[in-house]
Design an enzyme around this catalytic site. Sequence first.
Site, short mmCIF file in Angstrom:
data_model
loop_
_atom_site.label_atom_id
_atom_site.label_comp_id
_atom_site.label_asym_id
_atom_site.label_seq_id
_atom_site.Cartn_x
_atom_site.Cartn_y
_atom_site.Cartn_z
N ASP A 78 95.11 14.85 95.24
CA ASP A 78 96.04 13.85 94.69
C ASP A 78 96.13 12.58 95.54
OD1 ASP A 78 98.52 13.53 92.83
OD2 ASP A 78 99.37 13.16 94.82
N GLU B 271 91.53 11.93 93.23
CA GLU B 271 92.22 10.94 92.41
C GLU B 271 92.50 9.67 93.20
OE1 GLU B 271 96.45 10.10 90.18
OE2 GLU B 271 96.30 10.75 92.25
C1 GLC Z 1 99.37 11.34 91.61
C2 GLC Z 1 99.77 12.30 90.50
C3 GLC Z 1 101.10 11.87 89.97
C4 GLC Z 1 102.12 11.96 91.07
C5 GLC Z 1 101.67 11.12 92.27
C6 GLC Z 1 102.48 11.45 93.47
O1 GLC Z 1 99.16 10.06 91.14
O2 GLC Z 1 98.77 12.36 89.54
O3 GLC Z 1 101.50 12.66 88.87
O4 GLC Z 1 103.36 11.51 90.63
O5 GLC Z 1 100.33 11.37 92.61
O6 GLC Z 1 102.17 12.73 93.95
#
Ligand code: GLC
Length: 583
Positions: free
Chosen positions: A231, A301
């Site tokens: 993440d 991500e």
């Molecule tokens: C990422 C996740 C999102 C979350 C953020 C903080 O972007 O996909 O859902 O709120 O991280 O952890």
Amino acid sequence: MSWPLTVAFALVVLSTGCHGDMDWPGFEGELDWWQKAVFYQIYPRSFKDSDGDGISDLKGITNNLVHVYNLGAAAAWLSPIYKSPMKDFGYDISNYEEIDPIFGTIDEFKALVARAKELGIKIIMDFVPNHSSDQHEWFQKSIKREDPYTNYYVWADPKIDADGNRKPPSNWISVFGGPAWEFVEERGQYYLHQFDPSQPDLNLTNDLVVEELLSAMDFWMDLGVGGFRVDAVNHMFEADGFPDEPRNNQSGVNDPNDYGYLDHIYTKDDPRCYGVIERFRARVDAFAAESDNVTRVLMTEAYTSIENAMKYFGNETVPGSHMPFNFLLINNLGRWAKNFSDAVSLWMDNLPERGWANWLVGNHDQHRAATRYAPELVDALNMIITLLPGTGVTYYGEEIGMENTFVTWQETQDPQGCNAGPDHYQEKSRDPERTPFQWNDEPFAGFTSGNSTWLPVNPNYVKLNVKAQELETVSHINIYKQLLSVRETPTAQKGDLSIRTIGDHLFAFTRNYPDEEGLLVLVNLGLEEMNNVNLQTVFDKLPEEATVKITSIFSKVIAGETVDTKDMTLLPNEGLVLGISSE
Ligand code: GLC
Ligand code: MG
């Protein structure tokens, strides 16, 4: 001007050869399991509730995992299921080695992995290295300066202004809005939170923290997971000394509490981010080497530039992420074929030799693809993400064309929505794309046996549900299954790629592999019917006849029929997958 004329005009322009260079070679050699795979993202609160509390859980997921298998997906990625106060619905972890009781127990997790193994599916854990929950024991001890936790988080002294008032260390804003610093009296310092105040940023310059995360990864790999989706990786480091960030003049945002107000040159994309991912990769590789030699995949991500996205693959000598998510189709590309071909080219042209493509149109942070584009484009979008060369990623519900659900201010759960207030929550809230999965036409779409759900079920469930679509021969879900079975062919897995556009709205690509049937995918992104489309003018060596393999639900041509590639008709929003001979 009538349509055939417009198309004829466009053809004259195109036949001058300006699109001749949108070709990429095929792949030679063996592909690993994750390269052939489609990953199916399960939002764990919204898949299937087994105990009537209106929130999905591990038992519900286990008992219905066969759905993922039936689609033909190779892996299920679960958004976080760790112990969490659920301020950001699991992305705020209070224990990296425990399951939250809302979802079940560790034994139920083991049962999920066992069921997945029976079905030949891999379970992918979400993993959150940027921040923990403020309820995590590490943070509680860090407040008290208890070693070794004292420097587990990003702490900084207050600034004192001319009048002697306490001020945050910098002007930084959190992604969810408002200051990114929170003062803790007990410690006399501010801590950084790039997201919600309940999500303090971990200090990844501290090796002890990285070691903690690596051992948590081992814990889940020992329990049989097939890899991790990591993440917010480009938020992992901040510039030394916490310099103020400049105003973002491009964004048009004037609210100083909005994340878009500043240009995040000191809090995002720090070059040290790549190194941490390389360490994670070394650990998953080591685990595979010491056990069964089956790759444990790392997906990352980062909403970032194409250059930075590609850096996550690692460098010539040190591998990084297997799959930095490709968010180019999650942008609003509208109905313009050129936007699609530019997005695909941008990714393909920047992909390093050691890279591998991936395609997706949705996730739990973006409005539903069916709503962002159009419900009529659902099949065509699924054709694109599953038949371009590379790994596919599907967000639960995309296989049936789930749409955004209207959620009232009173029902709003997402902190990003709540922080925006009653007048603006709809611009920020991610609840509309997180609502319960629509299984059938029973109460609450068959999602729960209870009498409420954590987010409302979309009223369209009565017609739009898995069961209804499975009973119909031509339905989104059956088209999706056909697409995943076409993906099994060498052409779809390794074939070359040529992209062409015709006029403003026809996005077309071919895949060819020696001695195998080729694929021609056509998508009319426009709202007008296209007639007399001559694909021979844009593709070299295209046979005159092609065989219809897969169509949109409303198409008039049917599978098995032969069509003339010099004279095609495409309905508005129509997607077609055609088979072409390899000569
Ligand atoms: C990422 C996740 C999102 C979350 C953020 C903080 O972007 O996909 O859902 O709120 O991280 O952890
Ligand atoms: Mg439940």
